[in-house]
Every structure is written in structure tokens, then in C-alpha cells.
Write a protein that holds these residues in place. Structure first.
Motif, PDB file in Angstrom:
ATOM      1  N   GLY A   1     -25.512   1.110  31.536  1.00  3.84           N
ATOM      2  CA  GLY A   1     -24.729   2.140  30.843  1.00  3.84           C
ATOM      3  C   GLY A   1     -25.527   2.763  29.708  1.00  3.84           C
ATOM      4  O   GLY A   1     -25.453   3.976  29.454  1.00  3.84           O
ATOM      5  N   ASP A   2     -26.307   1.938  29.010  1.00  5.14           N
ATOM      6  CA  ASP A   2     -27.120   2.465  27.914  1.00  5.14           C
ATOM      7  C   ASP A   2     -28.183   3.433  28.423  1.00  5.14           C
ATOM      8  O   ASP A   2     -28.551   4.386  27.717  1.00  5.14           O
ATOM      9  CB  ASP A   2     -27.799   1.309  27.165  1.00  5.14           C
ATOM     10  N   GLU A   3     -28.690   3.189  29.628  1.00  7.04           N
ATOM     11  CA  GLU A   3     -29.712   4.098  30.174  1.00  7.04           C
ATOM     12  C   GLU A   3     -29.087   5.437  30.570  1.00  7.04           C
ATOM     13  O   GLU A   3     -29.628   6.504  30.269  1.00  7.04           O
ATOM     14  CB  GLU A   3     -30.404   3.436  31.369  1.00  7.04           C
ATOM     15  N   VAL A   4     -27.938   5.368  31.244  1.00  9.38           N
ATOM     16  CA  VAL A   4     -27.258   6.609  31.609  1.00  9.38           C
ATOM     17  C   VAL A   4     -26.851   7.361  30.334  1.00  9.38           C
ATOM     18  O   VAL A   4     -26.969   8.590  30.250  1.00  9.38           O
ATOM     19  CB  VAL A   4     -26.034   6.320  32.508  1.00  9.38           C
ATOM     20  N   GLY A   5     -26.409   6.618  29.333  1.00  8.26           N
ATOM     21  CA  GLY A   5     -26.032   7.243  28.055  1.00  8.26           C
ATOM     22  C   GLY A   5     -27.208   7.991  27.441  1.00  8.26           C
ATOM     23  O   GLY A   5     -27.069   9.128  26.977  1.00  8.26           O
ATOM     24  N   ALA A   6     -28.392   7.361  27.456  1.00  8.64           N
ATOM     25  CA  ALA A   6     -29.576   8.005  26.874  1.00  8.64           C
ATOM     26  C   ALA A   6     -29.972   9.233  27.693  1.00  8.64           C
ATOM     27  O   ALA A   6     -30.342  10.268  27.136  1.00  8.64           O
ATOM     28  CB  ALA A   6     -30.734   7.004  26.816  1.00  8.64           C
TER      29      ALA A   6
ATOM     30  N   VAL B   1     -21.565  -2.054  20.226  1.00 13.69           N
ATOM     31  CA  VAL B   1     -22.141  -2.968  21.224  1.00 13.69           C
ATOM     32  C   VAL B   1     -23.094  -2.240  22.164  1.00 13.69           C
ATOM     33  O   VAL B   1     -23.647  -2.840  23.088  1.00 13.69           O
ATOM     34  CB  VAL B   1     -21.047  -3.703  22.039  1.00 13.69           C
ATOM     35  N   SER B   2     -23.281  -0.942  21.966  1.00 11.73           N
ATOM     36  CA  SER B   2     -24.181  -0.161  22.812  1.00 11.73           C
ATOM     37  C   SER B   2     -25.552  -0.076  22.147  1.00 11.73           C
ATOM     38  O   SER B   2     -25.748  -0.511  21.014  1.00 11.73           O
ATOM     39  CB  SER B   2     -23.599   1.237  23.034  1.00 11.73           C
TER      40      SER B   2
ATOM     41  N   LEU C   1     -16.098   0.982  16.832  1.00 12.44           N
ATOM     42  CA  LEU C   1     -15.776  -0.274  17.513  1.00 12.44           C
ATOM     43  C   LEU C   1     -15.763  -0.039  19.024  1.00 12.44           C
ATOM     44  O   LEU C   1     -15.729   1.100  19.492  1.00 12.44           O
ATOM     45  CB  LEU C   1     -14.395  -0.772  17.089  1.00 12.44           C
ATOM     46  N   THR C   2     -15.746  -1.133  19.790  1.00 11.75           N
ATOM     47  CA  THR C   2     -15.630  -1.037  21.246  1.00 11.75           C
ATOM     48  C   THR C   2     -14.311  -0.370  21.621  1.00 11.75           C
ATOM     49  O   THR C   2     -13.290  -0.613  20.988  1.00 11.75           O
ATOM     50  CB  THR C   2     -15.611  -2.444  21.871  1.00 11.75           C
TER      51      THR C   2
ATOM     52  N   GLU D   1     -20.428   4.690  25.849  1.00 13.80           N
ATOM     53  CA  GLU D   1     -20.464   3.258  25.532  1.00 13.80           C
ATOM     54  C   GLU D   1     -21.149   2.523  26.679  1.00 13.80           C
ATOM     55  O   GLU D   1     -21.139   2.997  27.820  1.00 13.80           O
ATOM     56  CB  GLU D   1     -19.062   2.702  25.294  1.00 13.80           C
ATOM     57  N   GLU D   2     -21.720   1.357  26.373  1.00 15.54           N
ATOM     58  CA  GLU D   2     -22.513   0.635  27.377  1.00 15.54           C
ATOM     59  C   GLU D   2     -21.690   0.272  28.614  1.00 15.54           C
ATOM     60  O   GLU D   2     -22.250   0.073  29.682  1.00 15.54           O
ATOM     61  CB  GLU D   2     -23.172  -0.609  26.770  1.00 15.54           C
ATOM     62  N   ALA D   3     -20.368   0.193  28.464  1.00 11.01           N
ATOM     63  CA  ALA D   3     -19.492  -0.175  29.585  1.00 11.01           C
ATOM     64  C   ALA D   3     -19.298   1.002  30.543  1.00 11.01           C
ATOM     65  O   ALA D   3     -18.212   1.205  31.082  1.00 11.01           O
ATOM     66  CB  ALA D   3     -18.149  -0.662  29.061  1.00 11.01           C
ATOM     67  N   LEU D   4     -20.338   1.791  30.760  1.00 11.51           N
ATOM     68  CA  LEU D   4     -20.371   2.861  31.752  1.00 11.51           C
ATOM     69  C   LEU D   4     -19.399   4.011  31.460  1.00 11.51           C
ATOM     70  O   LEU D   4     -18.963   4.712  32.370  1.00 11.51           O
ATOM     71  CB  LEU D   4     -20.106   2.310  33.177  1.00 11.51           C
TER      72      LEU D   4
END
Ligand SMILES: O=P([O-])(O)O[C@H]1O[C@H](COP(=O)(O)O)[C@@H](O)[C@H](O)[C@H]1O
Ligand SMILES: [Mg+2]
Length: 559
Positions: free
Chosen positions: A328-333, A353-354, A373-374, A390-393
Motif C-alpha cells: 500500500g505504501d508503494e502504491v501510495g507513493a 502507521v504508513s 490516526l489509522t 494509508e498503508e492498508a491499500l
């Protein structure tokens, strides 16, 4: 019979008397009989659990297993929740004729819960607008703003197991509720007497109706319009994971000029039993296997997936030795750099948390950066939001129209970016390498432990608080923070954050949607001589060591 058991049975019988659902009534009658007959320990434990408290608003609304009792998802809980929300809305400016839009996914009973909710809204003098069929969560978020509603409700348990359902609640700004609204609604739910005291009326009574397909088309056209002009040559494999994303994604891609994706046939249509996956969550190992197998067979350029309510988007890409899931962090970036390159101005935001990479990307482009926050409820509502993830896709690429994460629009922009890269002979991993060379390799990972007894999560948090780790993966813990006291302007939340040597960081928290303990890790490795592969290998080694040390420190066995 002990007095405690007597109280429990009385509560269960009172509940039974007002449960309008034949199935949950039969189930509870059976359980009550087993407890009353011989107090079989298993039956007692099951009954006690069903009456242990009531479902509470968590990371994304109410969520729990279907079944009878206040600690489960069922018609009684839904009717009470709708009535509490209606009362909150009436106390906060909603008047006769104010509209409330209601959506639902394709899970067991989602349509029934949506219908009940609509009838409660009518009974409260508000005007319910029901989405026409099981549709993505972001469409509901879109409809709230588009139709000027005072609130929205989405009946869904997103990516949870088949036996769960849930209830996402939004106010008129199009974002999910946060404190204090959640506690104020909960107080009104608690204050409701018997179910018979909740007026319910047919949905036409106050002008309510089932919406037509025009709201669907309006959303899909808005999403399709996000793509600019550019290359469209891309072979896409897609899976909605038995959820509701299917037709929407196909229509959006085609409207935006892409060839229709190949859809994984066995997962194409909504199916409440999610028969081909252990968990219908693209984050879970194996969930994308069928899609990746199809992409391998057909030599596709990218695999994209939605979670079952289509507010998340996952992706996998071909690399030298097979297929690689993007984090998720890669897609976010990638999405952030895509929007920054287009000159999108405003606040770039993510959850604590990301990855910290987004802050660096935003700063390099002179844009504001905020951490929350998350829970997307915190990101979607930020003023001046340009992009949030967020890292959770979860990704929000169009905050003007959808103040929540949107797996459909994120999927489109990711395909657009992949097509642009393909046109110049590159892939998404190359773009990630470019980012790593400029800002350092930000590698993230997660340890996620599913438990059957929530006490195990509390025990792990207690152990970590009593005996904090001094080093993880060979990196010294330089600073530890307990998030329950509310640090850095964040609202208090159950969690621990460790800052480690070399810019690494670890956060641990209980999930607010599932019985899981989650630990999020990040390491930052500078890239020397453009050798991203070496930095990646070093990061993977450190992350693996950190995971093992964390599991030992928390006394858990990651799977
Ligand atoms: O269910 P979805 O797709 O809406 O996703 C929900 O749950 C995710 C996991 O939350 P937790 O770590 O507390 O389980 C959150 O990141 C997300 O913001 C929330 O909307
Ligand atoms: Mg979801």
C-alpha cells in the motif's frame, strides 16, 4: 442455575421477544434451550459472548459477526443504530425532508439491513434514498455530497470474513464519523428503549425512494474524468474478489479509453460466501493468486484488485522472477508522485502507521503534509486535501468528490500511470526505484496476528508496556511513545510507537475492524550508486530481523 446465568437467560429471552428476524430468533432460541437445559459450558460461553456489551464504533463503524445478541450484527442492532443516528441528526439540524443516502454491499443480510435503516429514517421524518443495488462504498460517499444529504450509511463489512457484516456511518460532509459524533450517536443508541418504541415507516412515506442508475453513471463518469490524455495501451487483469467493484471498474476503465480488463471469472460476480478465498482481503496471502495466475497465463502488464466493498485497491506487477505485490505504501507513493507531477496543490496526508516517504515527496514539491490516526475517517475530512492514502491499500485521489478512500478511482489512476510508463518501456517498479534513488528506500512491512481470544491482544500490549524492547533487528530503540496519552496533537488511541536508530520506526496497535494485533515497521536505507537492489536487500534483512524481535517482545507467534 447460578444467579448470573439467570440474568443472562432473562436478557436473552427479552432480546428474543423483540427480534424481528426469524433466523436469528431460531438460532438464539436454540442456544437459550441448550443453556437452560444443562448449562453446557460451550453454550454458556457462546451466549455470554453474544451479550457481552454491544458492538461499538471502531475504525470504520460497527463491525461484527452476524448472529443474535447485542454483540453481533443483526436486525435489532441495525434498527437501534439507525434510530440513534436519526435522533442525532434531528438534534443537529436535520429537518423533515433532509435526505439520508443508504448503500449496501452483497454480504448476507446487507440488503435487509439497508431496508431496515431506510424505514427507520422514514419513521424519524427524514427522507431515505436507497442506492439501487449492491455498489461500491465510495459511490455512497460520493452520493452524500452529490445529493446534498445530511448523512450516509453503507452496510458492509468490507474485507472481513463471510460471517461478518458492518455499518459505516457518514455525516453530510461525506466523511465517516469521528469523535465526538460517534460517542454522541452511541449515547442515543443506548438510550433507545424497546424496539417497538422505534417508529418505522415504508420508505415512500416521507418522499424516500430507491435511486436510479443515474447516480451510478454520474459517479462513474466523474471517476473516468480523472484520467488525463495519455497512453492507454495496458493489458489489465482485474478481480473484485467476489465483491461489488466489478461492473464499476470495467465501465470506468472503458470510459477512460482503456481496453476492458480481463476479469477473474470465478470472482467476478458478488458472492456473500467468497468461495475461492480464505479471506476476501487483498492484504491476506493467497487472495490474489487466481488473478496473478491469469496474468501469468496471458502475459498481462498489471493485476489490480479491489476489496469486496471496492474502497481499497491492490496491485501486482511483473518483475524478473515472477509477480510482485505492491505494498500500500508503494502504491501510495506512486499515486502521490503522479498527482504531484500533474501539479496537484494542497495537503498530502497519510496515517501514522504508513510510510514517512509521503512527507518527503510532498516537501520536495512544496506541498503541505499531515499525519493522522489509522482510519480513513481521519484522512478524508482534512481541509484542503489534495491526496490521502494509508498503508492498508486505501487511497483518495479525488477528495473534491469522495471524502473517503476509493478503490475505483485509485485503480484508474494507477493504470494510467502504468500505461504512461509502459509507453516509454518502463514499469511501475522502475518508477519506485526512481523515487528510492531520490529520497532513500523506504521499506515497510507488517506483522499481523489474528487471535481467537481478544485477551491475547491485551496481553501482548501489556507485556510491551511492562517490558519495552530496547532494540529491534539490531537497531536501538531511541524513543518510545505510548499513543494512549495523545502525542503530537493526535487524539489518544491504543498503540505504542518506537523510534529506532537510522530513521526506522515501529508502531503496534490492536485492529479496530478485526480480532488482530498489527505491528507496522519501516526502515529507511539510503541508496548508494543508484543500486536500489542492494538497498532493498539490506532493508529486507533488517525488516525480517525486526519482525522476529518484535514477535518475541510481544510474546506472539506471527503466522
Ligand atoms: O474496512 P475498510 O476497507 O473500510 O478499512 C477500514 O479498516 C482499515 C484497517 O483498520 P484496522 O487496522 O483498525 O483493522 C483502516 O485502515 C481503514 O481506514 C478502514 O476504513
Ligand atoms: Mg473496504
Amino acid at each position: 442455575m447460578t444467579p448470573d446465568l439467570d440474568v443472562l437467560l432473562t436478557r436473552a429471552r427479552t432480546w428474543l421477544a423483540e427480534d424481528p428476524d426469524k433466523q436469528t430468533r431460531a438460532e438464539l432460541e436454540d442456544l437459550v434451550a441448550r443453556v437452560a437445559d444443562d448449562a453446557a459450558p460451550e453454550a454458556v460461553a457462546e451466549l455470554a459472548d453474544r451479550f457481552r456489551g454491544t458492538l461499538e464504533f471502531g475504525t470504520a463503524g460497527l463491525r461484527g459477526a452476524l448472529g443474535a445478541g447485542p454483540n453481533r450484527m443483526n436486525r435489532v442492532v441495525v434498527i437501534r443504530a439507525a434510530a440513534g443516528l436519526a435522533s442525532y441528526l434531528r438534534d443537529n439540524g436535520a429537518t423533515a425532508g433532509s435526505t439520508v443516502v443508504i448503500g449496501y454491499d452483497a454480504r448476507h443480510n446487507s440488503d435487509v439491513f439497508a431496508q431496515d435503516t431506510a424505514e427507520v429514517m422514514s419513521g424519524a421524518g427524514l427522507t431515505p434514498l436507497l442506492l439501487p443495488r449492491p455498489l461500491p462504498t465510495p459511490l455512497l460517499a460520493y452520493a452524500i455530497r452529490e445529493l446534498g444529504c445530511v448523512a450516509g450509511i453503507m452496510v458492509t463489512a468490507s474485507h472481513n470474513p463471510p460471517q461478518d457484516n458492518g455499518y459505516k456511518v457518514y455525516l453530510g460532509d461525506g466523511s465517516q464519523i469521528v469523535p465526538p459524533a460517534d460517542t454522541e450517536i452511541a449515547a442515543r443508541i443506548a438510550a433507545i428503549g424497546t424496539l417497538t418504541s422505534v417508529p418505522r415507516e415504508p420508505i415512500g412515506t416521507t418522499g424516500g425512494r430507491v435511486l436510479g442508475e443515474d447516480i451510478v453513471d454520474s459517479y462513474l463518469d466523474t471517476v473516468a474524468g480523472l484520467a488525463g490524455d495519455g497512453p492507454r495501451d495496458l493489458d489489465v487483469v482485474y478481480t473484485p474478489l467476489h465483491g461489488v467493484g466489478g461492473t464499476s471498474v470495467v465501465q470506468v476503465l472503458e470510459t477512460a479509453g482503456f481496453t476492458a480488463p480481463q476479469v477473474v471469472e470465478a470472482q467476478e460476480h458478488p458472492d456473500a460466501d467468497f468461495p475461492t478465498v480464505a479471506f476476501p482481503n487483498p492484504e491476506e496471502p493467497g487472495a490474489m493468486d487466481l488473478a496473478i495466475a491469469l496474468a501469468e497465463r496471458t502475459d498481462a502488464d498489471i493485476v489490480v484488485a479491489n476489496d469486496p466493498d471496492a474502497d481499497r485497491c491492490a496491485a501486482a506487477v511483473p518483475v524478473a522472477d515472477g509477480w510482485r505485490m505492491l505494498r500500500g505504501d508503494e502504491v501510495g507513493a506512486l499515486l502521490a508522485s503522479h498527482l504531484l507531477a500533474r501539479g496537484r496543490q494542497g495537503t498530502y496526508a497519510t496515517s501514522i502507521v504508513s510510510s514517512s516517504l509521503l512527507g518527503k515527496l510532498a516537501a520536495a514539491a512544496g506541498q503541505d503534509y499531515v499525519e493522522t490516526l489509522t482510519g480513513f475517517k481521519w484522512i478524508g475530512r482534512l481541509p484542503g486535501l489534495a491526496f490521502g492514502y494509508e498503508e492498508a491499500l486505501g487511497y483518495c485521489v479525488d477528495p473534491e468528490h469522495v471524502a473517503d478512500k476509493d478503490g475505483v478511482s485509485a485503480l484508474l489512476l494507477l493504470c494510467e500511470l502504468a500505461a504512461e510508463a509502459k509507453a516509454v518501456g518502463r514499469g511501475l517498479p522502475d518508477l519506485l526505484d526512481d523515487i528510492a534513488i531520490e529520497h532513500g528506500l523506504h521499506a515497510t512491512d507488517q506483522v499481523s496476528v489474528r487471535v481467537t481470544d481478544l485477551g491475547q491482544i491485551a496481553a501482548a500490549m501489556t507485556l510491551l508496556r511492562a517490558t519495552p524492547p530496547t532494540a529491534l533487528g539490531g537497531l536501538a530503540v531511541e524513543r518510545a511513545e505510548d499513543l494512549t496519552v495523545g502525542v503530537g496533537g493526535l487524539p489518544p488511541t491504543d498503540g505504542l510507537r518506537y523510534y529506532l536508530a537510522d530513521g526506522a520506526r515501529v508502531i503496534v496497535r490492536p485492529s479496530g475492524t478485526e480480532p488482530k494485533l498489527k505491528c507496522y515497521l519501516e526502515v529507511v536505507v539510503p541508496v548508494a550508486d543508484r543500486d536500489v537492489a542492494a538497498a532493498r536487500a539490506a532493508a529486507a534483512g533488517t525488516l525480517a530481523a525486526m519482525k522476529a524481535d518484535f514477535a518475541a517482545a510481544a510474546g506472539i507467534q506471527p503466522v
